[in-house]
Write an enzyme that holds these catalytic residues in place. Structure first.
Site, PDB file in Angstrom:
ATOM      1  N   GLY A 286       0.811  -1.215   0.000  1.00  0.00           N
ATOM      2  CA  GLY A 286       0.000   0.000   0.000  1.00  0.00           C
ATOM      3  C   GLY A 286       0.844   1.265   0.000  1.00  0.00           C
TER       4      GLY A 286
ATOM      5  CE1 TYR B 295      -8.857   2.966   9.173  1.00  0.00           C
ATOM      6  CE2 TYR B 295      -9.009   5.017  10.415  1.00  0.00           C
ATOM      7  CZ  TYR B 295      -8.266   4.114   9.669  1.00  0.00           C
ATOM      8  OH  TYR B 295      -6.928   4.376   9.416  1.00  0.00           O
TER       9      TYR B 295
ATOM     10  CG  ASN C 233      -5.812  13.369   6.732  1.00  0.00           C
ATOM     11  OD1 ASN C 233      -6.001  13.409   7.948  1.00  0.00           O
ATOM     12  ND2 ASN C 233      -6.802  13.393   5.859  1.00  0.00           N
TER      13      ASN C 233
END
Ligand code: NAP
Ligand code: GDP
Length: 315
Positions: free
Chosen positions: A10, A137, A166
């Site tokens: 990822g 989540y 983020n």
């Protein structure tokens, strides 16, 4: 040191892979294995145990998770809870069973309480419910912190976690519907430029976020794996003064991609959490000199990567 990285294919996993390759000499005596979901579906305990038995790691960086931006979370809160609870429980237990001495897992600043004082620090994770947009989540991730404390209490293991803000960078998920705000805006701006249409930013543009470049995060992950001694988690973030509004982020994307069209805001779309300002004092205490790539430089590198790799990028 034999390091197994779950979620190695990822955004964060590929950045760690790049930094490990760049720092070859710093990694002497380290054997690195990067897993993707093709190696094992970590929602299955059996597949997780088998892959841990096969590789016999001594250290683990645990990144694998169901991940997505605000709008994917709004649509699939239950799936986020179930997948992530299973993955985390399986990975920590399989690590324990093969005698892994250190696990570094990944929380996120979006699991913080919604109604809180700012800036938020590591002691405040469980002080009140998270924002309702990513309830599933957030609670699944919060349980990782609970599990780490329990593995220490019952078995004395140093299973810990980092809390990034983020993240963005090359290899991100540039899906417009499911990805995070920066890759979403980069993809939308690319299309708007090509089709000579306006760029539509979702929400009001007023929410604020701290962004961390995936390659900076990767360097910090290596430090945490090798040197950070605590079970308590640590926030990995730029300073509070580097927080930007979504409007400022959109303007930076427009600049990086040389977009000259109109920018409009669709206020029918959700704003999500208004802010989640994180305090990086603990990190600064350990790493006063750590250099964060300036936001605009990192964004330009990410946009250039996306344009160059448009055909193969995840989107
Ligand atoms: P990503 O790009 O979506 O990568 C997710 C990784 O998890 C991929 O390698 C994927 O494998 C793997 N994975 C997903 N489901 C799996 C399963 N059932 N079994 C095995 N592997 C599975 O996510 P990322 O942005 O790198 O996120 C890495 C970590 O950082 C996550 O724990 C996330 O919660 C955390 N984090 C991310 C952000 C952010 O803004 N992106 C912010 C804070 C924290 P495949 O490639 O094979 O699908
Ligand atoms: P969050 O930080 O966990 O809330 O997740 P995101 O990275 O998805 O950021 C969501 C914020 O960006 C909200 O304020 C959205 O309204 C805003 N936003 C603006 N345009 C977009 C877009 O194209 N995609 C996404 N995901 N969010 C956008």
């Amino acid at each position: 040191m034999k390091v197994l990285v779950t979620g190695g294919s990822g955004l964060v996993g590929l950045s760690i892979q790049q930094v490990v390759e760049e720092e070859r000499t710093g990694c002497e005596g380290e054997d690195w294995i990067f897993l993707s979901s093709k190696d094992a579906n970590l929602t299955s305990l059996k597949e997780t145990q088998d892959v841990f038995q096969k590789h016999q790691p001594t250290h683990v960086i645990h990144l694998a998770a169901m991940v997505g931006g605000l709008f994917k979370n709004l649509n699939r809160n239950l799936d986020f809870w179930r997948n992530n609870i299973h993955i985390n429980d399986n990975v920590l237990q399989a690590a324990h069973e093969v005698g892994v001495v250190k696990v570094v897992s990944c929380l996120s600043t979006c699991i913080f309480p919604d109604k809180t004082t700012y800036p938020i620090n590591e002691t405040m994770i469980h002080n009140g419910p998270p924002h309702e947009s990513n309830f599933g989540y957030a609670y699944a991730k919060r349980m990782l912190d609970v599990q780490n404390r329990l593995y220490f209490q019952q078995h004395g293991h140093c299973y810990t976690a980092v809390i990034p803000t983020n993240v963005f960078g090359p290899h991100d998920n540039f899906s417009i519907e499911e990805g995070h705000v920066l890759p979403g805006l980069i993809h939308k701006t690319y299309i708007a430029k090509k089709e000579r249409k306006p760029l539509v930013v979702w929400g009001s543009g007023t929410p604020k976020r701290q962004f961390i470049y995936s390659l900076d995060l990767a360097r910090l992950f290596l430090w945490v794996l090798r040197e950070y001694p605590e079970v308590e988690p640590i926030i990995l973030s730029v300073g509070e003064e580097d927080e930007v509004s979504i409007k400022e982020a959109a303007e930076a994307v427009v600049e990086a991609l040389d977009f000259e069209g109109k920018v409009v805001y669709d206020t029918h779309k959700s704003d999500g959490q208004l802010k989640k300002t994180a305090c990086n004092a603990k990190l600064r205490n350990y790493r006063p000199d750590f250099y964060f790539t300036p936001f605009k430089q990192a964004l330009k590198e990410t946009c250039d990567w996306f344009v160059t790799n448009y055909d193969t990028a995840r989107k």
